[in-house]
Design a protein around this motif. Structure first.
Motif, PDB file in Angstrom:
ATOM      1  N   VAL C 405       0.859  -1.185   0.000  1.00 52.24           N
ATOM      2  CA  VAL C 405       0.000   0.000   0.000  1.00 52.24           C
ATOM      3  C   VAL C 405       0.890   1.228   0.000  1.00 52.24           C
ATOM      4  CG1 VAL C 405      -1.859   1.200   1.190  1.00 52.24           C
ATOM      5  CG2 VAL C 405      -1.693  -1.282   1.370  1.00 52.24           C
ATOM      6  N   ALA C 412      -6.376  11.029  -0.192  1.00 51.13           N
ATOM      7  CA  ALA C 412      -6.749   9.689  -0.651  1.00 51.13           C
ATOM      8  C   ALA C 412      -6.929   8.777   0.560  1.00 51.13           C
ATOM      9  CB  ALA C 412      -5.673   9.129  -1.564  1.00 51.13           C
ATOM     10  N   ILE C 413      -7.849   7.853   0.451  1.00 57.95           N
ATOM     11  CA  ILE C 413      -8.076   6.924   1.565  1.00 57.95           C
ATOM     12  C   ILE C 413      -7.893   5.486   1.079  1.00 57.95           C
ATOM     13  CG2 ILE C 413      -9.764   6.050   3.232  1.00 57.95           C
ATOM     14  CD1 ILE C 413     -10.940   8.815   3.372  1.00 57.95           C
ATOM     15  N   VAL C 414      -7.056   4.757   1.780  1.00 59.67           N
ATOM     16  CA  VAL C 414      -6.820   3.362   1.433  1.00 59.67           C
ATOM     17  C   VAL C 414      -7.179   2.510   2.640  1.00 59.67           C
ATOM     18  CG1 VAL C 414      -5.155   1.721   0.520  1.00 59.67           C
ATOM     19  CG2 VAL C 414      -4.791   4.152   0.168  1.00 59.67           C
ATOM     20  N   GLU C 415      -7.964   1.488   2.410  1.00 55.24           N
ATOM     21  CA  GLU C 415      -8.278   0.572   3.498  1.00 55.24           C
ATOM     22  C   GLU C 415      -8.014  -0.851   3.044  1.00 55.24           C
ATOM     23  OE1 GLU C 415     -12.098   1.267   5.776  1.00 55.24           O
ATOM     24  OE2 GLU C 415     -12.332   2.613   4.078  1.00 55.24           O
ATOM     25  N   HIS C 416      -7.245  -1.548   3.809  1.00 52.95           N
ATOM     26  CA  HIS C 416      -6.948  -2.939   3.475  1.00 52.95           C
ATOM     27  C   HIS C 416      -7.261  -3.819   4.676  1.00 52.95           C
ATOM     28  CE1 HIS C 416      -4.591  -6.444   2.099  1.00 52.95           C
ATOM     29  NE2 HIS C 416      -4.376  -6.565   3.392  1.00 52.95           N
TER      30      HIS C 416
END
Lengths: 407, 261, 478
Positions: C405, C412-416
């Motif tokens: 990631v 920006a939004i990253v969700e894992h």
């Protein structure tokens, strides 16, 4: 091999002590190791230019330096200045021994894959062995101070053994002034039913280059509670390995990184579940502002026999600037089926709802952002078992936030 | 109606969320000390009104005006509206782990006091005031140490909202469905908190779907908001009428653009 | 319980037969002459040959990647034949009637709708047998709508401008070792062009079949969805059961121009090798799409075959508001190894991506998710959500997750998220207590686990995928 490495290991022969055998084994490995580049997975996001260009050297004479005091805390101080052990506690509690003799643990817990760990094996001149006798609860925390004066290169190494049913708290801390380079590695063997409370503070910034690690092996029913707090610097890399080697061991790792300016911080945390019935909980939070760069790698490896493992990793990041960068890689490698493992990673900005809520109460946007960023980190500081250390580090972090440019 | 002695004045306000018109020509004047209830069916724009007045991101004013004590509200930042005396008690207060309630309250109160040209309170002074406020809304003092709303029950969150209102001493309070999710006892505590703050200087907008809360907080006026505007206004008896007949009957009446004040 | 499951997994590979089709096959070996011969057999124009040779030179300088979590005997690229065609294809059939009946029987056995009654299913099919496309159905009907659907070898002649513009535009020659190899030696594959504003009137589909021994299959697919168009494309793969490993190194390029949408679904059932890991296909595939403004690319894959899979269908979200999706079910058993996942590269503003990956590991297999989500500095307001779930069946397999990631944009939004679970004894007991036989129970549980992905498949494929999983798990419980 890089020029820097070649020069560095030229010093290796000058050290004469009881660790010669392990040192030469590490040296041989080191000579076979390729100097990392961008394609080396463990260094994918972290260039080693800062090491290659470092002019810091191993010094003969060092100034007198004193570690910072922590209000209300009374430590057993182990102080290194520029890699030389300069102070040991005058008196030790019963059951606690500190020696510089050989150790069967040295270089057995820290995995061989750590390039700078091998460098440290070869170059750490004052290897300190701390042992807590069976059943002994040491109340006073030990603090290992790694102090560096400008221009110094230092390699410090500590090996800590907790015999069964003992307990100990260890604080690893470093302070560096000006252009410095350090490798500080610590190995911990936590015996059956023993308890280790561990802290590692890497709060030096700017020109400091530091590559180090804390490595733990937990035997049956051992308990580890570790907190790592790092600011970035020219290069700040910490590797931590937690090896569950005895059943029903329990590990908790909380880590925080807070980066500003052009700092770089890289945390690699590996947990090896070699045996069944162990638990791991990791909470990692980071904030990157300005032009800084954060790297996190969190690997959980469940071996074939490690049934009934519970392991969780949670990594949350706030990115505060469009020039900053966060790279995170949580990894699961699972070879046993009856386990509960999960990881989560997020990179986001400050929660807009919370920001609005604070603003409706009259708090200015910039202050609200500060409060929320601090709160995000503070949740983990609140979990630190040592209240004095929490109180000491809280204002340091607050100050850091106040300096950070929050956009 | 003249602007003289009017605290909140909303004129022909149109506002939208994600390009969808929600508020469609809202007019409302509130004098100091008055309590106005806003009722209406779901989706009428009741909560939107509070968000628009407080300046939430994503809520766009398309036309019209709103002023508080003569100052143009719509031109101000969220925090400046709060400092000008606007308080919104949320239907769903957000949880902020890691930020202690006490710190949050102190920073908010400091900001208010600074805006009013008052000295900020020392930590000791503030702690005393905060403990007092806790008592007033029946929250254990230990809640001050916890993260803002973190792990609070629905009722505790609402009481925390009222506590903030008590501490911030706003000119205009908008209570957004403060009764939702509360049992009778909890509602009474909240209502008592609100009533204790009623004064000739302070006005309230009580937004609610049910008449129930208005048994405890007696309104001077009741307005029915439907499809983004006020379609009917009256005194407290209108609330009773709505309770008995629901909102459906409103649709059969011709829409009224003017206030029946 | 585990024993039951293992038994269930020890099923036969149904597509493992060899067809008695007479073929013309090149001698094994790879050099510039071989490439010239491929180009010659295909009657290609000079520019195409040049392109191939350039790629070959690039490939010679490259190293085979070794970062994936797979372990296999390296391919001897000189021991593979790079061209094989059924002899009956020399004079290409004009219609199905002219197709070698043995070939048709092959596809019939595979349940692939080449023949009339199955055409009623309304799916246009391009069938690729070893190195060549044998038949493309429904061409006239598609032509009416302006849709081009033909073998890529034909497109080289008919639509050189489109090919010159787009071939290699998404997956450049140098992209990786196997892609470069494909550029040099690809023999056939499908070409699709959907004109502006056209919604393709039917599902398009290609079936790939490796039949000959010691041949590699290097197909190349290029799909161009012009502005505002829409297409759904299906791909299926099988191969006979052979003791040697066979190489499949395909490249798929998708171009979704402004406001276009491409849905690409794969059911991959290459021969996985036997229980001991002998034989099977090496599936080293590069699939990538580029999304222009407001465009959307959705990859759905059900991977049950191949002995080694190395595959990352990806989206480059270049245009503002573009959307990338990746839905994957990967089932490994026996000694299969899969390293699969996706890359979502967010370049444009407000780009969105969703990744749902379900890995099921059984037997002595290893199943890895490997993914990259990158938010570039310009990806204002971009969003990603990733969910990777692993299901382990038995205690001899492995399930792994390697997500990368990277974010360089604060808005920006990253969700894992990743989880792992097993088919629990409690679940099995409950099902059995209610009278469900264990096999059915496992298949139900696995199907439930994969539901989020199956619902993304076109109807006919969803049924097929469900069946495939069921077959794969057959006898897995005892």
């Amino acid at each position: 091999m890089s020029e820097w490495l070649q020069q560095a290991i030229a010093h290796a022969d000058s050290i004469q002590d009881g660790f010669a055998e392990q040192r030469s084994a590490s040296l041989a490995l080191l000579k076979d190791t390729k100097w990392p580049n961008r394609k080396t997975e463990a260094w994918k996001y972290t260039p080693l230019r800062a090491v290659e260009r470092s002019s810091a050297v191993i010094k003969e004479d060092s100034p007198e330096l004193m570690p910072q005091s922590v209000l209300g805390a009374d430590f057993l101080e182990l102080t290194f200045v520029d890699g030389q052990l300069v102070a040991l506690p005058d008196e030790l509690p019963d059951g606690l021994t500190i020696t510089m003799q050989e150790s069967s643990i040295f270089a057995t817990i820290k995995p061989e894959r750590h390039l700078f760990g091998l460098v440290n094996d070869v170059l750490a001149s004052d290897i300190v062995i701390v042992t807590v006798a069976e059943g002994v609860q040491v109340e006073q925390p030990i603090r290992i101070n790694n102090l560096l004066s400008s221009g110094a290169q230092a390699h410090i190494r500590t090996v800590v053994e907790l015999k069964p049913k003992s307990s100990l708290a260890v604080v690893e801390t470093s302070e560096a002034h000006g252009n410095t380079l350090a490798t500080a590695f610590t190995e911990y063997l936590v015996g059956a039913e023993a308890k280790l409370e561990h802290y590692r503070f890497a709060l030096q910034t700017d020109d400091n280059v530091a590559v180090g690690g804390s490595h733990f092996k937990l035997l049956e029913k051992a308990v580890l509670n570790s907190s790592i707090i790092g600011f970035g610097s020219q290069l700040q890399r910490i590797d931590t390995d937690i090896i569950h080697a005895g059943e029903k061991a329990d590990a908790k790792l909380n880590a925080i990184y807070l980066l500003d300016g052009q700092e770089l911080f890289d945390l690699h945390a590996t947990v090896e579940h070699e045996v069944p019935n162990c638990t791991t909980e990791e909470n990692i939070r980071g904030i990157a502002a300005d032009r800084s760069r954060a790297v996190f790698n969190g690997r959980i490896h469940i071996h074939r026999d490690a049934q009934k493992t519970l392991a969780e990793l949670n990594n949350r990041n706030l990115l505060l600037s469009d020039k900053a960068e966060i790279n995170t890689k949580p990894e699961l490698e699972i070879y046993a089926d009856d386990v509960r493992c999960a990881h989560g990673a997020t990179i986001a900005e400050i929660d807009k709802k919370a920001l609005y809520y604070l603003q409706t109460r009259g708090v200015s946007k910039s202050q609200a952002q500060l409060m929320l960023s601090f709160g995000f980190i503070n949740e983990l500081i609140d979990q630190m078992p040592n209240a004095e250390l929490a109180e000491w580090v809280r204002p340091i972090i607050r100050d850091r936030f106040a300096q950070m440019e929050v956009k | 109606m003249s602007n003289e002695n009017v605290l909140l004045s909303i004129k022909d306000l149109h506002a939208s969320v994600e390009e969808k018109n929600i508020i469609k020509g809202l007019n409302l004047d509130i004098k100091p000390g008055e309590v106005h209830a806003i009722m209406g069916p779901n989706g009428a724009g009741k909560s939107t009104m509070g968000y628009v007045l407080s300046g939430r991101d994503g809520y766009t004013v398309d036309s019209g005006s709103a002023s508080l004590a003569g100052e143009d509200l719509l031109d101000m930042d969220v925090e400046d509206r709060a400092r000008a005396g606007l308080f919104l008690a949320f239907q769903y207060p957000v949880e902020i782990p890691g930020v202690s309630n006490l710190e949050f309250l102190k920073v908010s109160v400091d900001a208010q006091r600074e805006a009013r040209g008052e000295e900020s309170l020392t930590s000791a002074e503030f702690l005393k005031v905060a403990k007092e406020a806790c008592k007033q809304v029946n929250l254990p003092v230990s809640f001050l140490k916890r993260g803002v709303n973190e792990g609070f029950s629905g009722g505790e969150k609402k009481r925390n909202e009222i506590m903030q209102m008590i501490l911030l001493k706003p000119k205009l309070c908008i209570l957004d469905e403060t009764d939702s999710g509360l049992d009778i006892d909890a509602m009474q505590v909240v209502a008592n908190g609100v009533n204790s703050q009623r004064s000739s200087e302070r006005s309230f907008i009580v937004v609610t779907h049910y008449q129930r809360l208005l048994d405890y907080i007696k309104p001077d006026f009741v307005h029915v908001l439907a499809d983004g505007k006020i379609v009917k206004s009256g005194d407290a008896s209108l609330a009773k009428e709505l309770e008995e007949q629901g909102y459906a009957w409103l649709q059969t009446e011709p829409k009224e653009d003017e206030l029946e004040d | 319980m585990t024993e039951q499951i293992d038994k269930a997994l020890a099923r036969e590979y149904e597509a493992g037969f060899v067809s008695a089709v007479e073929s013309e096959t090149f001698e094994p070996g790879l050099n510039e002459d071989v490439i010239r011969r491929i180009s010659e057999v295909k009657g290609e124009p000079e520019w195409m040959l040049e392109w191939r040779l350039k790629a070959f030179r690039v490939w010679q300088e490259m190293e085979e990647p070794n970062w994936a979590h797979v372990d296999y005997e390296k391919v001897d690229f000189q021991a593979i034949s790079y061209y094989s065609a059924p002899k009956s294809m020399k004079d290409k059939p004009k219609s199905l009637d002219e197709v070698d009946p043995e070939l048709l029987r092959t596809y019939e056995k595979l349940g692939i709708p080449l023949v009339e009654q199955q055409m009623l299913a309304g799916v246009a099919v391009d069938a690729v047998f070893d190195s060549v496309s044998v038949v493309t159905t429904f061409r006239e009907k598609l032509e009416e709508a302006g849709v081009i659907f033909c073998p890529i070898s034909e497109a080289v002649h008919k639509y050189p401008e489109l090919l010159k513009k787009y071939l290699g535009s998404v997956v450049p020659t140098k992209d990786n070792f196997f892609a470069a190899l494909n550029c040099a030696v690809f023999t056939d594959g499908s070409f699709v062009y959907i004109p502006k504003g056209v919604r393709c009137p039917m599902e398009l589909s290609t079936y790939f079949r490796i039949n000959e021994q010691n041949t590699g299959q290097f197909e190349r697919t290029l799909i161009i969805a012009d502005e505002g168009s829409h297409v759904s494309y299906l791909e299926g793969c099988t191969a006979p059961q052979r003791d040697e490993n066979q190489l499949h190194a395909a490249v798929v390029e998708l171009v979704a121009l402004d406001d276009a949408e491409i849905k690409y679904s794969t059911v991959q059932n290459w021969y996985p090798g036997d229980e001991e890991g002998k034989g099977g296909i090496y599936n080293f595939v590069t699939k990538r799409g580029i999304c222009h403004t407001n465009a959307k690319i959705s990859w759905t894959q059900v991977e049950t075959g191949s002995s080694v899979t190395w595959k990352y269908p990806s989206c480059v979200l270049k245009g503002d508001n573009s959307i990338g999706e990746f839905y994957s079910v990967a089932l490994t058993r026996g000694r299969q190894q899969a390293d699969t996942g996706t890359k979502m590269i967010h370049i444009g503003k407000n780009t969105k991506s969703t990744i749902i990956s379900k890995g099921i590991s059984a037997g002595k297999s290893n199943n890895s998710y490997r993914g990259l989500v990158r938010m570039n500095p310009g990806a204002q307001g971009a969003r990603n959500f990733t969910q990777c779930d692993s299901l382990l069946i038995g205690d001899q397999c492995g399930a792994h997750t390697f997500p990368y990631v990277e974010s360089r944009n604060p808005s920006a939004i990253v969700e894992h998220e990743a989880t792992t679970s097993k088919v629990s004894d409690d679940q099995m007991f409950l099902c059995q207590q209610r009278g469900i036989d264990p096999e059915k129970a496992v298949s139900m549980i696995v199907n439930g686990f994969c539901k989020e992905v199956f619902k993304e498949l076109p109807m006919e494929f969803a049924v097929e995928a469900g069946k495939l999983l069921e077959i794969s798990l057959e006898g897995s419980v005892g």
